[in-house]
Enzyme design. Sequence first.
Site, short mmCIF file in Angstrom:
data_model
loop_
_atom_site.label_atom_id
_atom_site.label_comp_id
_atom_site.label_asym_id
_atom_site.label_seq_id
_atom_site.Cartn_x
_atom_site.Cartn_y
_atom_site.Cartn_z
N SER A 1 -3.85 -3.46 0.85
CA SER A 1 -2.65 -4.23 1.18
C SER A 1 -3.06 -5.60 1.72
CB SER A 1 -1.84 -3.47 2.23
OG SER A 1 -0.61 -4.10 2.45
N ALA A 2 -2.52 -6.67 1.12
CA ALA A 2 -2.99 -8.02 1.45
C ALA A 2 -2.66 -8.46 2.87
CB ALA A 2 -2.39 -9.03 0.46
N HIS A 3 -1.53 -7.94 3.41
CA HIS A 3 -1.12 -8.48 4.72
C HIS A 3 -1.97 -7.96 5.88
CE1 HIS A 3 1.43 -5.15 6.54
NE2 HIS A 3 1.45 -4.75 5.29
N ALA B 1 0.83 -1.21 0.00
CA ALA B 1 0.00 0.00 0.00
C ALA B 1 0.86 1.26 0.00
CB ALA B 1 -0.92 0.00 1.21
N THR B 2 2.06 1.17 0.55
CA THR B 2 2.96 2.33 0.52
C THR B 2 3.21 2.71 -0.95
OG1 THR B 2 3.97 1.72 2.62
CG2 THR B 2 5.29 3.12 1.15
N CYS C 1 5.22 1.40 12.18
CA CYS C 1 6.40 2.08 11.63
C CYS C 1 6.78 3.31 12.45
CB CYS C 1 6.20 2.43 10.16
SG CYS C 1 4.55 2.87 9.74
N ASN D 1 -5.62 3.34 11.08
CA ASN D 1 -4.85 2.21 11.58
C ASN D 1 -4.66 2.30 13.09
OD1 ASN D 1 -3.28 4.50 10.77
ND2 ASN D 1 -1.40 3.33 11.04
N1 C6P Z 1 0.22 0.18 8.87
C1 C6P Z 1 0.49 -0.19 11.27
O1 C6P Z 1 1.06 -0.67 12.25
P1 C6P Z 1 2.08 -1.50 3.50
O2 C6P Z 1 2.76 -2.21 4.61
O3 C6P Z 1 2.96 -0.59 2.75
O4 C6P Z 1 1.33 -2.41 2.62
O5 C6P Z 1 0.94 -0.60 4.22
C2 C6P Z 1 1.22 0.67 4.73
C3 C6P Z 1 -0.01 1.24 5.36
C4 C6P Z 1 -0.73 2.19 4.65
N2 C6P Z 1 -1.86 2.72 5.14
C5 C6P Z 1 -2.35 2.37 6.35
C6 C6P Z 1 -3.61 2.99 6.84
C7 C6P Z 1 -1.66 1.42 7.11
O6 C6P Z 1 -2.16 1.07 8.31
C8 C6P Z 1 -0.45 0.86 6.63
C9 C6P Z 1 0.35 -0.07 7.49
C10 C6P Z 1 0.89 -0.62 9.88
O7 C6P Z 1 -0.43 0.61 11.40
C11 C6P Z 1 2.36 -0.65 9.72
S1 C6P Z 1 3.10 0.94 9.83
#
Ligand code: C6P
Length: 404
Positions: free
Chosen positions: A201-203, A71-72, A326, A153
């Site tokens: 984001s799948a995870h 998603a980043t 993060c 989040n």
């Molecule tokens: N938030 C949290 O602890 P990635 O990992 O790049 O796919 O997703 C990033 C991301 C983007 N938008 C939102 C709203 C998110 O919550 C996250 C990932 C985690 O809140 C890791 S920092």
Amino acid sequence: MQVYLDNNATTMVDPAVVEAMQPYFSEIYGNPNSLHKFGTASHPALRNAINKVYTAINASDNDDIVFTSCATESNNWVLQSVWIDHIVNGDKNHIVTTEVEHPSVLATCKFLEEQGVKVTYLPVNSEGIVEAHTVKSFITEKTALVSVMWASNETGMIFPIKEIGQICKDKGVLFHSDGVQAVGKIPVDLQDVHVDFLSMSAHKFHGPKGIGALYIKDSQPLTPLMHGGAHMGGRRSGTLNVPYIVGMGKAIELATANIQETMAKIRAKRDRLEDALLELSDTFVVGERDHRTPNTILISIRGVEGEGMLWDLNNGQIGASTGSACASEDLEANTVMLAIGADNELAHTGIRLSLSRFTTDAEVDYVISHFKNAVARLRNISSSFAIQKPTKGGEVQECELHHH
Ligand code: C6P
């Protein structure tokens, strides 16, 4: 017993997802862009996976869904390419977002500010969301894009995306929503809500890490972030990560099938946990629970430093966080709590507990008991709580927070 309550940071990959991915590592491993049978063998699985993502968010055939690495990347793509397409090569100069977005939006906006873009970071209300009328009042003729997350989040609070989408549509401004904490957790219906771009984001829904997607309404133009071999119709270059795409498809299907039932089950456990923790004095949870994703609690315990609490929980085999994963290494105050008006001391007391469909009742019982003991232990040694202990009722609340 060990209990994982940090599902907003990442989730366990569902074993059914691992199973679905398995054949695409060493059996069906050809490059899907190759013309031979090793390449084309993956096509049915790819089509199947992409269809599952379309179905899960109710996208129409005219729309595009492009797989990304996370998603980043999706968030960077939208912000940087709207800048190129509509600001550098257009007549706009302004982006509207919120103070409480994920760093992948906020840091990109800071970068764009350095390039001369005007960015408005909207304030949030006492529940930590931006109200639609606030968005409306900051849109100007020069606004290229509004970017507002679907759900937080940190707090789980759900933003008024339908109203904001309508405002953007009426004003002819592009609308991006970071849907990372919404997709797979609450219903997301893109026929009901006007969104130009949606990041996923799948995870976050029991799929693998390192695979995400961007939904693009009506397949509208958006300059690629990744230039190269013109994969995904030229929208995002890089050899397709077939096993992970298959995993994302399976994960989103499992997360969204019977979503109402799944939500009700998670909510019941979350509410039971929340009710029990709120029996502790001088505690509050950010945001009304009906306004939140059903799995999330951001709780503040007056007099208990978040990091100390995490340490204690970790010693009890419980994984939680003080906020976004993060931002968790910097020991800074919780930015969302600061944004809703908490004082600095209070903003250091936030603990995020995020459940999943795999959380059990026995785990909730274990966490309740360990959490209460930990608070008692930490308050005993907390000088700040000792000073404030005489306060009863709501008078420790210097800010407009929801107090229990
Ligand atoms: N938030 C949290 O602890 P990635 O990992 O790049 O796919 O997703 C990033 C991301 C983007 N938008 C939102 C709203 C998110 O919550 C996250 C990932 C985690 O809140 C890791 S920092």
